[in-house]
Design a protein around this motif. Structure first.
Motif, PDB file in Angstrom:
ATOM      1  N   ALA A 101      65.427 -59.094 -33.252  1.00  0.00           N
ATOM      2  CA  ALA A 101      64.028 -59.009 -32.819  1.00  0.00           C
ATOM      3  C   ALA A 101      63.704 -57.629 -32.242  1.00  0.00           C
ATOM      4  N   PHE A 102      64.618 -57.099 -31.423  1.00  0.00           N
ATOM      5  CA  PHE A 102      64.356 -55.794 -30.800  1.00  0.00           C
ATOM      6  C   PHE A 102      64.302 -54.694 -31.855  1.00  0.00           C
ATOM      7  N   VAL A 103      65.232 -54.754 -32.807  1.00  0.00           N
ATOM      8  CA  VAL A 103      65.250 -53.712 -33.841  1.00  0.00           C
ATOM      9  C   VAL A 103      63.981 -53.803 -34.693  1.00  0.00           C
ATOM     10  N   LEU A 104      63.620 -55.021 -35.067  1.00  0.00           N
ATOM     11  CA  LEU A 104      62.405 -55.177 -35.876  1.00  0.00           C
ATOM     12  C   LEU A 104      61.189 -54.677 -35.109  1.00  0.00           C
ATOM     13  N   GLU A 105      61.180 -54.957 -33.819  1.00  0.00           N
ATOM     14  CA  GLU A 105      60.051 -54.515 -33.013  1.00  0.00           C
ATOM     15  C   GLU A 105      59.982 -52.985 -32.979  1.00  0.00           C
ATOM     16  N   SER A 106      61.141 -52.364 -32.776  1.00  0.00           N
ATOM     17  CA  SER A 106      61.104 -50.904 -32.684  1.00  0.00           C
ATOM     18  C   SER A 106      60.857 -50.277 -34.050  1.00  0.00           C
ATOM     19  N   MET A 107      61.135 -51.030 -35.133  1.00  0.00           N
ATOM     20  CA  MET A 107      60.844 -50.506 -36.476  1.00  0.00           C
ATOM     21  C   MET A 107      59.349 -50.301 -36.672  1.00  0.00           C
ATOM     22  N   GLY A 108      58.559 -51.065 -35.942  1.00  0.00           N
ATOM     23  CA  GLY A 108      57.119 -50.944 -36.098  1.00  0.00           C
ATOM     24  C   GLY A 108      56.522 -49.827 -35.253  1.00  0.00           C
ATOM     25  N   GLU A 109      57.372 -49.155 -34.469  1.00  0.00           N
ATOM     26  CA  GLU A 109      56.853 -48.112 -33.595  1.00  0.00           C
ATOM     27  C   GLU A 109      56.401 -46.894 -34.390  1.00  0.00           C
ATOM     28  N   ASP A 110      55.413 -46.208 -33.838  1.00  0.00           N
ATOM     29  CA  ASP A 110      54.904 -45.003 -34.484  1.00  0.00           C
ATOM     30  C   ASP A 110      55.985 -43.938 -34.664  1.00  0.00           C
ATOM     31  N   TYR A 111      56.881 -43.845 -33.679  1.00  0.00           N
ATOM     32  CA  TYR A 111      57.843 -42.753 -33.773  1.00  0.00           C
ATOM     33  C   TYR A 111      58.872 -42.972 -34.874  1.00  0.00           C
ATOM     34  N   LEU A 112      59.015 -44.210 -35.317  1.00  0.00           N
ATOM     35  CA  LEU A 112      59.899 -44.416 -36.468  1.00  0.00           C
ATOM     36  C   LEU A 112      59.216 -43.939 -37.751  1.00  0.00           C
ATOM     37  N   ARG A 113      57.909 -44.142 -37.805  1.00  0.00           N
ATOM     38  CA  ARG A 113      57.153 -43.619 -38.940  1.00  0.00           C
ATOM     39  C   ARG A 113      57.260 -42.095 -38.961  1.00  0.00           C
ATOM     40  N   THR A 114      57.181 -41.492 -37.768  1.00  0.00           N
ATOM     41  CA  THR A 114      57.319 -40.037 -37.685  1.00  0.00           C
ATOM     42  C   THR A 114      58.675 -39.606 -38.232  1.00  0.00           C
ATOM     43  N   ALA A 115      59.702 -40.325 -37.824  1.00  0.00           N
ATOM     44  CA  ALA A 115      61.046 -39.968 -38.278  1.00  0.00           C
ATOM     45  C   ALA A 115      61.128 -40.054 -39.798  1.00  0.00           C
ATOM     46  N   ARG A 116      60.542 -41.107 -40.355  1.00  0.00           N
ATOM     47  CA  ARG A 116      60.576 -41.237 -41.815  1.00  0.00           C
ATOM     48  C   ARG A 116      59.751 -40.142 -42.465  1.00  0.00           C
ATOM     49  N   ALA A 117      58.631 -39.791 -41.818  1.00  0.00           N
ATOM     50  CA  ALA A 117      57.764 -38.748 -42.373  1.00  0.00           C
ATOM     51  C   ALA A 117      58.469 -37.394 -42.383  1.00  0.00           C
ATOM     52  N   LYS A 118      59.465 -37.235 -41.499  1.00  0.00           N
ATOM     53  CA  LYS A 118      60.202 -35.983 -41.478  1.00  0.00           C
ATOM     54  C   LYS A 118      61.196 -35.915 -42.629  1.00  0.00           C
ATOM     55  N   GLY A 119      61.432 -37.061 -43.260  1.00  0.00           N
ATOM     56  CA  GLY A 119      62.414 -37.090 -44.338  1.00  0.00           C
ATOM     57  C   GLY A 119      63.785 -37.522 -43.874  1.00  0.00           C
ATOM     58  N   VAL A 120      63.858 -38.097 -42.696  1.00  0.00           N
ATOM     59  CA  VAL A 120      65.142 -38.562 -42.172  1.00  0.00           C
ATOM     60  C   VAL A 120      65.627 -39.750 -43.011  1.00  0.00           C
ATOM     61  N   ARG A 121      66.923 -39.753 -43.280  1.00  0.00           N
ATOM     62  CA  ARG A 121      67.530 -40.815 -44.061  1.00  0.00           C
ATOM     63  C   ARG A 121      67.327 -42.177 -43.385  1.00  0.00           C
ATOM     64  N   GLN A 122      67.130 -43.213 -44.182  1.00  0.00           N
ATOM     65  CA  GLN A 122      66.823 -44.535 -43.640  1.00  0.00           C
ATOM     66  C   GLN A 122      67.898 -45.039 -42.676  1.00  0.00           C
ATOM     67  N   SER A 123      69.160 -44.792 -43.029  1.00  0.00           N
ATOM     68  CA  SER A 123      70.227 -45.284 -42.161  1.00  0.00           C
ATOM     69  C   SER A 123      70.166 -44.580 -40.801  1.00  0.00           C
ATOM     70  N   ARG A 124      69.820 -43.298 -40.850  1.00  0.00           N
ATOM     71  CA  ARG A 124      69.726 -42.538 -39.599  1.00  0.00           C
ATOM     72  C   ARG A 124      68.508 -42.978 -38.790  1.00  0.00           C
ATOM     73  N   VAL A 125      67.427 -43.279 -39.500  1.00  0.00           N
ATOM     74  CA  VAL A 125      66.234 -43.792 -38.826  1.00  0.00           C
ATOM     75  C   VAL A 125      66.626 -45.043 -38.054  1.00  0.00           C
ATOM     76  N   LEU A 126      67.421 -45.877 -38.716  1.00  0.00           N
ATOM     77  CA  LEU A 126      67.785 -47.144 -38.100  1.00  0.00           C
ATOM     78  C   LEU A 126      68.732 -46.941 -36.923  1.00  0.00           C
ATOM     79  N   PHE A 127      69.798 -46.181 -37.159  1.00  0.00           N
ATOM     80  CA  PHE A 127      70.824 -46.117 -36.128  1.00  0.00           C
ATOM     81  C   PHE A 127      70.498 -45.120 -35.023  1.00  0.00           C
TER      82      PHE A 127
END
Lengths: 338, 373
Positions: free
Chosen positions: A226-252
């Motif tokens: 639940a906590f991970v899913l919740e933080s996945m919806g955060e804006d800063y995770l979108r930012t990380a993905r927008a930077k081109g960060v690898r998905q596994s790194r975004v997650l961990f």
């Protein structure tokens, strides 16, 4: 930070004082005379009065409590009554500073009881803690990663099963089948590191700790997910993905870090309360830890042991709270002072 | 296919001359989200083009599909349930046909994005420098130290004082304007050809807004990047954009050079947007003029022209065209590549004769009658 910790410790001591007082008052609020339990079945009036005097039960609860506090600070001697001590100097038990009382049931000081029980409970707690944190976080993250898919549903479903089954059931299952029937394991019996070395210690702890860990792990799987899913919806995770960060790194790196704060809170408090003894698990596997001690103390109306257990557990929880708060500052820079 | 005509708006834009496809060319982009209640058509047939060094402003209300379209350009929809069709050509490559990994490698390097609220768009647990440096390290084979040096350089470039010290601060230690500067530094660190700014000034106060816009313009000149700026602030559009695309209910309703859109708009929705802008020189008693009604549901949009339930000029259209037929994007009177989606026979005339006098009346603060229905 230092001043903060000191302040917290000070408040903690006050809390312990209040809690011990409440325990004393509650204990004597009941209709039963604790001296009768201590004295035994065929106990005459006179013997009971004598016992009561020896244990100090004849005094008012508040006075007994102040004696208890004095004992913790300066140490004391048992029997409580000076006249009785004089009458039988050989039977006097000395209880040095930090004294938590004298248990007639086990005819030893509470400190001595604890000295034997604490290593057992702490061993189980540490072992179980490591297992459930690794398992819980790992499976929780996997479930979050595969959200809605078969793997996720499987993990969540299995977690629900272990969460729903009581520990004594799973414990018995392990004991009856794994240990007794199939003989995969020998029936565990606690052995300290000093007695049998680290291997035997760990081997005997495996089943009880795993039993306990399964229950907690189930909860942590769901929480981590639940906590991970919740933080996945955060804006800063979108930012990380927008930077081109690898998905596994975004997650961990990004998501898990954010999910850490609530997890640390839960883990700290769960671990602390477990240090005070896993009542059911210890009883099922017949380990003489604090949990089993508590069961015996309750059944025999053993006030000194009960008060000691309350104080011990409360200390663990208060300390864990302070540690968790310090960890917050380590994890979350926004909490840092200055 | 769709009832819209992508051919007309295809690759239009000032830069789309003889050279053919412009730097960024979006053709008939559709982003649909299947939900249990039906398909949400967040973007439904969007087309535009943009050259390097130019700025496109995408304007529209909340929920008109602005942000969805732009995050689709960045490929952020991948991994979600969005159904995407159409073409997004960036420098000749169709971004939609790339694999996830190929798209990831372009993200932040060839196209990057600045988000609305820089406080929530930055990770609270990592230093600003760490997050900027990460954007650099993802695409460049450099060590920690080099990336940090580059981050300091970028912070300095976007006007953060004492960048070598502030680089180790956390986002919460920055002011709102500084955070947005840091976001811009993060977005531009790899010198991307296309920068998408999703309401970059919405969360900032007005004086800081102007600074941020100036900064973006300066950097655009320096890096010669194309900028897509998403906003609902026409002031931002007037200051920044060379071209404007007005979105309504997931579709483009008017598109053209900024000057023409602001002076000769030919779509009632654009008129509404312009009329609702408060006038600083006007009477303080003057009331704001809102567009009546609510934005439409994208799950179940109105038939025909999506704007018809809120349009006050509907009775000027013969028959019931507005409720039955979706108007095509047709060239506007003012020429150029200015197109609009409206059934009115001569919107330019209606604007000049009716809308403009009304707007002037509003500005002078004459008592306004309640027009709510």
């Amino acid at each position: 930070m230092f001043a903060y910790v000191i302040r917290r410790l000070f408040v903690g001591v006050i809390m312990l004082l209040v809690m011990s007082l409440v325990t004393f008052l509650l204990f004597f609020a009941g209709p039963l005379d604790p001296a009768r339990f201590a004295c035994g079945k065929n106990c005459s009036e006179a013997q009971q009065a004598q016992t009561s005097k020896a244990l100090g039960f004849d005094k008012s609860p508040v006075v007994q409590w102040s004696d208890f506090v004095k004992g913790v600070v300066t140490g004391r001697q048992f029997p409580d009554d000076p006249a009785l001590r004089k009458a039988a100097p050989k039977l006097v038990t000395d209880c040095p500073t930090g004294c938590l009382g004298y248990s007639v049931v086990s005819t030893s000081t509470v400190n001595k009881e604890f000295k034997e029980a604490i290593p057992v409970s702490v061993s189980i707690a540490i072992f179980a803690f490591i297992m459930w944190i690794i398992g819980g976080v790992l499976f929780g993250v996997i479930a979050a990663l595969f959200k809605g898919r078969l793997l996720d549903r499987g993990i969540v479903g299995i977690a629900l099963v272990f969460f729903a089954f009581p520990t004594f059931f799973i414990g018995q299952l392990f004991l009856q089948f794994v240990a007794i029937k199939w003989r995969v394991f020998e029936v565990p019996d606690y052995m300290s590191i000093a007695e049998g070395g680290i291997g035997a210690w760990a081997y005997n702890l495996l089943l009880p700790a795993f039993t306990l860990a399964l229950f907690y792990m189930a909860g942590y799987v769901r929480m981590t997910r639940a906590f991970v899913l919740e933080s996945m919806g955060e804006d800063y995770l979108r930012t990380a993905r927008a930077k081109g960060v690898r998905q596994s790194r975004v997650l961990f790196k990004h998501a898990l870090r954010a999910a850490l704060t609530p997890l640390v809170t839960m883990a700290g408090l769960d671990f602390a309360s477990l240090l005070g003894g896993a009542i059911i698990t210890e009883t099922v596997f017949n380990f003489n830890g604090l949990g089993k001690l508590a069961v015996v103390a309750v059944n025999t109306y053993d006030l000194p042991t009960l008060v000691g257990l309350v104080i011990l557990l409360a200390t663990f929880v208060i300390l864990a709270n302070i540690v968790v708060d310090i960890l917050y500052a380590v994890i979350d820079p926004r909490v840092r002072v200055g | 296919m769709s009832s819209s005509t992508p051919t007309l708006a295809q690759g239009v834009g000032t830069g789309a001359g003889a050279s053919g496809t412009p730097f960024l060319s979006v053709r008939d982009l559709k982003v649909h989200f299947p939900t249990p209640d039906g398909v949400v058509k967040a973007t439904d047939g969007l087309s535009f083009g943009l050259e390097r060094g130019r700025t496109l402003g995408i304007v529209g209300e909340s929920g008109s599909g602005k942000s969805v379209s732009s995050s689709t350009i960045l490929g952020l929809h991948r991994g979600s349930r969005a159904m995407v069709s159409g073409e997004i050509l960036l420098d000749g490559t169709d971004l939609l046909s790339l694999s996830d990994e190929e798209m990831r490698l372009r993200r932040g390097r060839e196209v990057s994005m600045i988000f609305q609220d820089p406080l929530s768009a930055m990770h609270p647990y990592y230093t600003v420098g760490n997050q900027i440096a990460e954007a650099y390290r993802v695409h460049n084979d450099v060590n920690r130290k080099q990336a940090r040096a580059r981050a300091i350089e970028m912070l300095d470039r976007v006007g953060i004082p004492q960048p070598d010290r502030r680089v180790d601060d956390y986002p919460h230690q920055y002011s709102g304007g500084m955070r947005q500067r840091a976001m811009i530094a993060m977005g531009l660190i790899n010198d991307p050809g296309l920068l998408i700014a999703d309401e970059p000034t919405t969360a900032l106060d007005v004086t800081v807004q102007a600074q941020i816009l100036d900064l973006l313009q300066d950097l655009q000149k320096e890096f010669n990047s194309a900028i897509v700026i998403i906003t609902h602030d026409l002031g931002v559009v007037a200051e920044m954009a060379d071209e404007v695309l007005v979105m309504y209910a997931g579709r483009c309703v008017e598109y053209g050079p900024t000057k023409q859109i602001l002076t000769n708009p030919e779509m009632p929705y654009t008129w509404g947007l312009l009329s609702s802008v408060p006038d600083v020189t006007g009477d303080t008693d003057a009331r704001l003029v809102p567009i009546p009604g609510n934005p439409p549901s994208l799950l179940n949009p109105p038939t025909g022209c999506a704007f018809h339930p809120r349009c006050t000029y509907r009775d000027k259209v013969p028959g019931s065209l507005c409720t039955t037929d979706l108007p095509e994007l047709t060239p506007a009177k003012s020429g150029g590549f200015h197109v609009r989606r409206c059934h009115l026979p001569d919107p330019a005339a209606v604007y000049a004769e009716e809308v403009v006098p009304e707007m002037q009346a509003d500005m002078t603060g004459e008592p306004i009658e309640e027009t709510e229905k």
